[in-house]
Design a protein around this motif. Structure first.
Motif, PDB file in Angstrom:
ATOM      1  N   MET A 122      -0.229   7.280 -10.520  1.00 46.90           N
ATOM      2  CA  MET A 122      -0.899   8.556 -10.434  1.00 46.90           C
ATOM      3  C   MET A 122      -2.199   8.342  -9.666  1.00 46.90           C
ATOM      4  SD  MET A 122       1.158  10.596 -11.866  1.00 46.90           S
ATOM      5  CE  MET A 122       0.151  12.076 -11.914  1.00 46.90           C
ATOM      6  N   ALA A 123      -2.413   9.073  -8.604  1.00 49.82           N
ATOM      7  CA  ALA A 123      -3.581   8.896  -7.761  1.00 49.82           C
ATOM      8  C   ALA A 123      -3.894  10.192  -7.047  1.00 49.82           C
ATOM      9  CB  ALA A 123      -3.362   7.774  -6.752  1.00 49.82           C
ATOM     10  N   ASP A 124      -5.160  10.285  -6.573  1.00 53.38           N
ATOM     11  CA  ASP A 124      -5.524  11.433  -5.751  1.00 53.38           C
ATOM     12  C   ASP A 124      -4.673  11.429  -4.488  1.00 53.38           C
ATOM     13  OD1 ASP A 124      -7.791  13.605  -5.290  1.00 53.38           O
ATOM     14  OD2 ASP A 124      -7.468  12.516  -3.399  1.00 53.38           O
ATOM     15  N   ALA A 125      -4.300  12.613  -4.043  1.00 53.63           N
ATOM     16  CA  ALA A 125      -3.414  12.694  -2.880  1.00 53.63           C
ATOM     17  C   ALA A 125      -4.053  12.056  -1.646  1.00 53.63           C
ATOM     18  CB  ALA A 125      -3.059  14.158  -2.604  1.00 53.63           C
ATOM     19  N   LEU A 126      -5.374  12.279  -1.460  1.00 56.37           N
ATOM     20  CA  LEU A 126      -6.053  11.693  -0.313  1.00 56.37           C
ATOM     21  C   LEU A 126      -6.083  10.178  -0.428  1.00 56.37           C
ATOM     22  CD1 LEU A 126      -7.788  12.030   2.262  1.00 56.37           C
ATOM     23  CD2 LEU A 126      -9.796  12.181   0.767  1.00 56.37           C
ATOM     24  N   CYS A 127      -6.403   9.689  -1.614  1.00 60.34           N
ATOM     25  CA  CYS A 127      -6.524   8.242  -1.814  1.00 60.34           C
ATOM     26  C   CYS A 127      -5.164   7.560  -1.836  1.00 60.34           C
ATOM     27  CB  CYS A 127      -7.275   7.958  -3.107  1.00 60.34           C
ATOM     28  SG  CYS A 127      -8.934   8.671  -3.130  1.00 60.34           S
ATOM     29  N   CYS A 128      -4.125   8.309  -2.166  1.00 60.54           N
ATOM     30  CA  CYS A 128      -2.777   7.745  -2.162  1.00 60.54           C
ATOM     31  C   CYS A 128      -2.424   7.261  -0.755  1.00 60.54           C
ATOM     32  CB  CYS A 128      -1.769   8.798  -2.634  1.00 60.54           C
ATOM     33  SG  CYS A 128      -0.035   8.281  -2.530  1.00 60.54           S
ATOM     34  N   GLU A 129      -2.744   8.044   0.239  1.00 58.03           N
ATOM     35  CA  GLU A 129      -2.404   7.672   1.625  1.00 58.03           C
ATOM     36  C   GLU A 129      -3.418   6.679   2.188  1.00 58.03           C
ATOM     37  OE1 GLU A 129      -0.145  11.623   3.307  1.00 58.03           O
ATOM     38  OE2 GLU A 129      -2.329  11.546   3.415  1.00 58.03           O
ATOM     39  N   GLU A 130      -4.717   6.972   2.001  1.00 56.27           N
ATOM     40  CA  GLU A 130      -5.713   6.186   2.707  1.00 56.27           C
ATOM     41  C   GLU A 130      -6.061   4.884   2.000  1.00 56.27           C
ATOM     42  OE1 GLU A 130      -9.121   8.327   3.837  1.00 56.27           O
ATOM     43  OE2 GLU A 130      -8.032   9.911   4.888  1.00 56.27           O
ATOM     44  N   GLU A 131      -6.062   4.882   0.684  1.00 58.24           N
ATOM     45  CA  GLU A 131      -6.471   3.677  -0.044  1.00 58.24           C
ATOM     46  C   GLU A 131      -5.270   2.838  -0.462  1.00 58.24           C
ATOM     47  OE1 GLU A 131      -9.225   1.028  -1.448  1.00 58.24           O
ATOM     48  OE2 GLU A 131      -9.686   2.909  -0.446  1.00 58.24           O
ATOM     49  N   LEU A 132      -4.179   3.526  -0.882  1.00 62.25           N
ATOM     50  CA  LEU A 132      -3.014   2.797  -1.390  1.00 62.25           C
ATOM     51  C   LEU A 132      -1.888   2.696  -0.372  1.00 62.25           C
ATOM     52  CD1 LEU A 132      -2.842   4.299  -5.019  1.00 62.25           C
ATOM     53  CD2 LEU A 132      -4.040   2.252  -4.222  1.00 62.25           C
ATOM     54  N   GLY A 133      -1.961   3.450   0.694  1.00 63.54           N
ATOM     55  CA  GLY A 133      -0.893   3.418   1.697  1.00 63.54           C
ATOM     56  C   GLY A 133       0.406   3.988   1.192  1.00 63.54           C
ATOM     57  N   GLY A 134       0.327   4.884   0.229  1.00 65.05           N
ATOM     58  CA  GLY A 134       1.534   5.452  -0.343  1.00 65.05           C
ATOM     59  C   GLY A 134       1.790   6.862   0.145  1.00 65.05           C
ATOM     60  N   THR A 135       2.800   7.465  -0.462  1.00 68.44           N
ATOM     61  CA  THR A 135       3.180   8.841  -0.121  1.00 68.44           C
ATOM     62  C   THR A 135       2.938   9.721  -1.336  1.00 68.44           C
ATOM     63  OG1 THR A 135       4.893   8.062   1.381  1.00 68.44           O
ATOM     64  CG2 THR A 135       5.042  10.351   0.615  1.00 68.44           C
ATOM     65  N   PRO A 136       2.036  10.713  -1.226  1.00 68.81           N
ATOM     66  CA  PRO A 136       1.805  11.594  -2.369  1.00 68.81           C
ATOM     67  C   PRO A 136       2.926  12.607  -2.507  1.00 68.81           C
ATOM     68  CG  PRO A 136       0.430  12.257  -0.540  1.00 68.81           C
ATOM     69  CD  PRO A 136       1.151  11.017  -0.078  1.00 68.81           C
ATOM     70  N   LEU A 137       3.328  12.881  -3.715  1.00 68.48           N
ATOM     71  CA  LEU A 137       4.325  13.915  -3.970  1.00 68.48           C
ATOM     72  C   LEU A 137       3.617  15.243  -4.156  1.00 68.48           C
ATOM     73  CD1 LEU A 137       6.790  12.013  -6.323  1.00 68.48           C
ATOM     74  CD2 LEU A 137       6.692  12.076  -3.828  1.00 68.48           C
ATOM     75  N   GLY A 138       4.338  16.258  -4.519  1.00 67.03           N
ATOM     76  CA  GLY A 138       3.770  17.591  -4.598  1.00 67.03           C
ATOM     77  C   GLY A 138       2.774  17.739  -5.730  1.00 67.03           C
ATOM     78  N   SER A 139       2.006  18.828  -5.661  1.00 69.54           N
ATOM     79  CA  SER A 139       1.003  19.108  -6.685  1.00 69.54           C
ATOM     80  C   SER A 139       1.680  19.224  -8.047  1.00 69.54           C
ATOM     81  CB  SER A 139       0.266  20.401  -6.346  1.00 69.54           C
ATOM     82  OG  SER A 139      -0.641  20.721  -7.371  1.00 69.54           O
TER      83      SER A 139
END
Length: 865
Positions: free
Chosen positions: A754-771
């Motif tokens: 579980m992560a902030d959508a912005l930080c999911c991409e920029e900090e973790l390199g992941g893909t955020p799912l929907g709200s």
């Protein structure tokens, strides 16, 4: 007459206000069973006589742990015969709680009484034998409710010795120590000072007969003793040489041996000591009589004389001393045309006579014991022939802490410094007579006398009474009316005269009476005169910063100033309002305009000081923005805005008050603001002190939290803060960006956090799912229409990849060789029947078996002949 009437009117108005709003005296509610009942207030007094038709006397008294008083002495009005011990328990306002007599056909007298650690009462005195030929020392124990517990008599059976007990104390271990005297009927040895120790049950432990071995024929008496803090005992009394008497002092060790003894006195005048106490400084206070005067000696801990005072003016005697806050109080008697009770107060450190009071009637009245209650009131016990029901009655009189009572005071005494001679230490001998015994008195008669309580005066509470010249006396309301004064209220007191200013005219007056006159009390003892020749007494000049328009402008910081505000002009349109009080508008003023935003740090002090802060275009257009009675104020001020600060005082009950005279002061500074990084990475603007107190990291004066941006922390959480605060956390910062909210974040291998959508991409390199998405736990994931399987993928991430979660965590392989991993098949790829298939198989087998049995039976029946 018009002037007097106008003054009384003004005085009445002012004092009604003071009575309504001012501080009132201490209230006391009588305990259950009190005869007078109701509510009593500071200033109440009572003087009473108790007894019967003949002699009734109190020698000693003690205050009890429940707030009452127990007095001991003797009576011939009641009892079993002769003199009987009289013991009376009084409530906190003189009502009789219980009473008892102790005796038989001989004489019994109680001379000293104490309250023991268990709440009981122990008295000492003497008891005569039935034939009157010998006297024994009496020691008796009563319970707190007046029930007799035990009595012992120390005597010698052959009548050669008489014993008498004058005072008793209790050691910390519960032992009872008595001093008194022993009289031998055979010359040359006569009276010797007696020292005896008993256990808590009354059994004798040891006894000593103490005298000067060089001059053994002299008489030695013990009247009082004090327990020293080191376990020793100090005994006092007198030694009688025949032509002269001196104070006799003996120090006893804890093992009942004599350490030393000496006398204090002068060869040309008689002295005797009647009472001694250990003082709070481990020294001692000693009172008695020297010639025709009472005296008070203050002894140092090493028994050197600190100071010695004696009364002058009339014949007087001292019998009892106690220590009160800041000094000592002595009671005894004074004789002029008649003998009256005498009460004197002596102040430390020099022994100056603070006041003296005497009360009495036409007969003989004396005080033999004084004690102080928890409220500071003083009780004196003794006896009187001026009032009561018989020849003499036991006397009990209550005094206020300043010596006033409900009776008018008689003439007092003056004082002089007395320089007694300290004689050398004498060689002491401790003689322990052998043929003595302590025998329990098993059958005393305990009586319940019907005492007559004669209340001499109980006029009600005292209070301050303002007279027409501005002076003040303390009287009852009735007494004040007699003087044509104005009664200020129950429990109010008079203050020392102060300068009183009214329209530039100065008068020395009581400050409360000054206020009633419409004047202002100056915080000095007297008027000053017109030194600057401006027509106004200097004591009446108003203070600086009196009005808003006179406010001192604060330019340089820090700033500090103290001012007398009592003569300030009232600011009629200004009131510092609080939730419970309206503060006095009699204030002094300051003005400050900060150049930039800041937190003003204001410390104010004085007698119940209040601080108010106002803003506005000028003094005629003020808006209150802050009000507090706290000593320290922190207030955020806007740069470029003018702020008026008024400091004033208030009283108990929130009334307008200008007394007692205390200045008000202000200490003014400000604390610069700066960015403060909190432990969680958030940023706030605060002073450095506030920041560091909260364990924050102060970024410096003038720093701000702007601009802000999203700060992605290592765990994928997001915080909108400043770049500096983000850097302290080790996160990544994006100026102008915003946190998008927490949701499921899928990594390339299918892990989910579980992560902030912005930080999911920029900090973790992941893909955020929907709200609103969440991680749902790992399963095998089937891709390409179920033909490809991946181990351990979060279900939400599997669906996001276009796959379908399998029914196992791991892929299972293609056991049935149909090109689909078994974890992706509904039946897992196995030939093992499912539950429903097993049910169909079993049902079919049962039907087949049943059919076979039926056919067999039919065949059998056909074959039978």
């Amino acid at each position: 007459m018009k002037g007097v009437a106008r003054f009384v009117t003004v005085l009445a108005i002012g004092l009604v206000m003071s009575k309504a709003h001012g501080q009132v005296g201490e209230a006391w509610v009588s305990p259950e069973g009190a005869a007078d009942g109701g509510t009593r207030a500071a200033g109440d007094g009572v003087v009473e006589a108790v007894g019967g038709a003949e002699e009734d006397v109190f020698y000693d008294s003690v205050d009890t742990s429940d707030g009452g008083v127990v007095a001991v002495g003797y009576t011939t009005s009641f009892g079993a015969g002769g003199r009987d011990v009289l013991l009376v328990k009084f409530g906190a306002w003189g009502d009789i709680v219980w009473k008892a007599t102790l005796g038989d056909v001989s004489d019994e007298v109680g001379r000293g009484v104490i309250e023991t650690q268990d709440g009981g009462l122990v008295l000492t005195g003497y008891k005569n034998s039935a034939d009157g030929t010998r006297r024994g020392l009496l020691l008796s124990k009563f319970q707190s409710n007046g029930a007799h517990e035990w009595s012992y008599v120390l005597s010698r059976l052959d009548g050669d010795l008489d014993f008498d007990g004058h005072a008793v104390i209790e050691d910390p271990n519960g032992d009872l120590v008595v001093t008194g005297e022993m009289e031998r009927h055979i010359a040359p040895l006569r009276h010797t000072l007696l020292y005896a120790r008993f256990d808590s049950g009354g059994s004798l432990i040891h006894k000593r007969s103490i005298y000067n071995s060089v001059y053994g024929s002299w008489d030695h008496y013990g009247y009082s003793l004090a327990g020293a803090s080191d376990g020793r005992h100090l005994l006092v009394g007198k030694v009688d040489y025949g032509a002269d008497e001196d104070v006799f002092v003996v120090m006893m060790r804890s093992n009942a041996t004599v350490e030393w003894g000496y006398t204090i006195g002068n060869d040309t005048i008689d002295e005797e000591a009647r009472s001694i106490i250990e003082a709070s400084d481990q020294g001692y206070a000693l009172t008695g009589t020297v010639g025709d005067d009472s005296f008070l000696y203050k002894l140092q801990p090493n028994l050197d004389i600190d100071w010695a005072k004696r009364t002058v003016g009339s014949d007087s005697e001292g019998y009892s001393v106690i220590e009160t806050e800041g000094g000592f109080v002595v009671t005894g008697s004074i004789t002029d045309t008649s003998t009256d009770v005498l009460l004197t107060r002596w102040d430390q450190p020099a022994g100056s006579l603070a006041w003296s009071r005497s009360i009495g009637g036409a007969g003989f009245d004396t005080g033999r014991s004084v004690l102080a209650t928890a409220s500071g009131r003083l009780w004196v016990a003794g006896w009187t022939t001026s009032w009561g029901a018989g020849d003499s009655d036991g006397l009990l009189a209550m005094f206020e802490s300043d010596g006033t009572t409900c009776l008018a005071d008689g003439g007092g005494v003056g004082s002089v410094t007395w320089e007694p001679e300290e004689n050398p230490v004498y060689a002491m001998a401790a003689w322990n007579p052998l043929e003595t015994q302590s025998v329990e008195w098993t059958n005393p008669t305990i009586g319940d006398p019907t005492l007559t309580r004669t209340v001499v005066c109980d006029e009600g509470p005292l209070g301050a009474c303002c007279l027409g010249d501005g002076s003040c006396v303390e009287r009852t309301e009735t007494g004040c009316d007699t003087l044509s004064g104005v009664y200020r209220g129950v429990g109010t007191i008079c203050y020392e005269p102060q300068a009183c200013c009214s329209n530039g005219t100065c008068l020395d007056a009581d400050p409360w009476c000054c206020q009633a006159l419409g004047g202002d009390a100056k915080p000095v003892d007297e008027c000053q005169g017109d030194g600057n020749v401006n027509g106004t007494d200097d004591a009446c000049e108003p203070p600086p910063n009196d009005l808003c328009v006179d406010a001192a402008v604060i330019t340089a910081l820090p700033y500090s100033e103290s001012l007398w505000y009592r003569l300030a002009t009232g600011d009629a349109d200004v009131s510092c309002n609080s939730s419970s009080c309206a503060w006095s508008p009699y204030g002094v003023w300051w003005y400050y305009q900060p150049a930039e935003d800041c937190v003003a740090s204001i410390s104010v002090s004085g007698d119940h000081t209040a601080a108010a802060i106002f803003t506005g275009s000028d003094c005629d257009h003020l808006t209150e923005v802050y009000c507090s009675d706290s000593g320290s104020v922190s207030y955020s001020m806007t740069g470029g805005v003018g702020h008026w600060i008024m400091v004033s005082s208030y009283s108990y009950g929130c009334s307008v008050v200008k007394w007692p005279p205390e200045p008000v002061s202000i200490d003014f500074g400000f604390d610069a603001l700066g960015a403060c990084c909190q432990a969680d990475g958030s940023c706030l603007v605060a002073t450095e002190d506030v920041c560091t107190t909260g364990a924050g990291d102060y970024q410096g004066d003038g720093t701000t939290c702007d601009p802000t941006g999203a700060c992605c922390l290592l765990d994928g959480s997001c915080l909108e803060t400043s770049a500096a605060c983000c850097a302290l956390t080790g996160g990544s910062y994006g100026e102008g960006t915003s946190c998008l909210g927490e949701r499921a974040c899928c990594s390339s291998n299918g892990d989910c956090v579980m992560a902030d959508a912005l930080c999911c991409e920029e900090e973790l390199g992941g893909t955020p799912l929907g709200s609103g998405s969440v991680c749902r736990g790992q399963r095998s994931c089937c891709l390409d229409d179920g033909t490809t399987c991946i181990d351990g993928v979060d279900r939400s991430c599997c669906i996001a990849m276009g796959g379908r979660p399998g029914h196992e965590y791991y892929c299972l392989g293609d056991s049935n060789t149909n090109g689909i991993d078994d974890a992706c098949e509904p039946d897992g790829g196995s030939a093992i029947p499912t539950t429903s298939e097993w049910g169909l198989i079993v049902m079919t087998l049962l039907l087949l078996t049943a059919g076979t049995l039926v056919i067999g039976r039919r065949r059998s029946s056909v074959a039978t002949p």
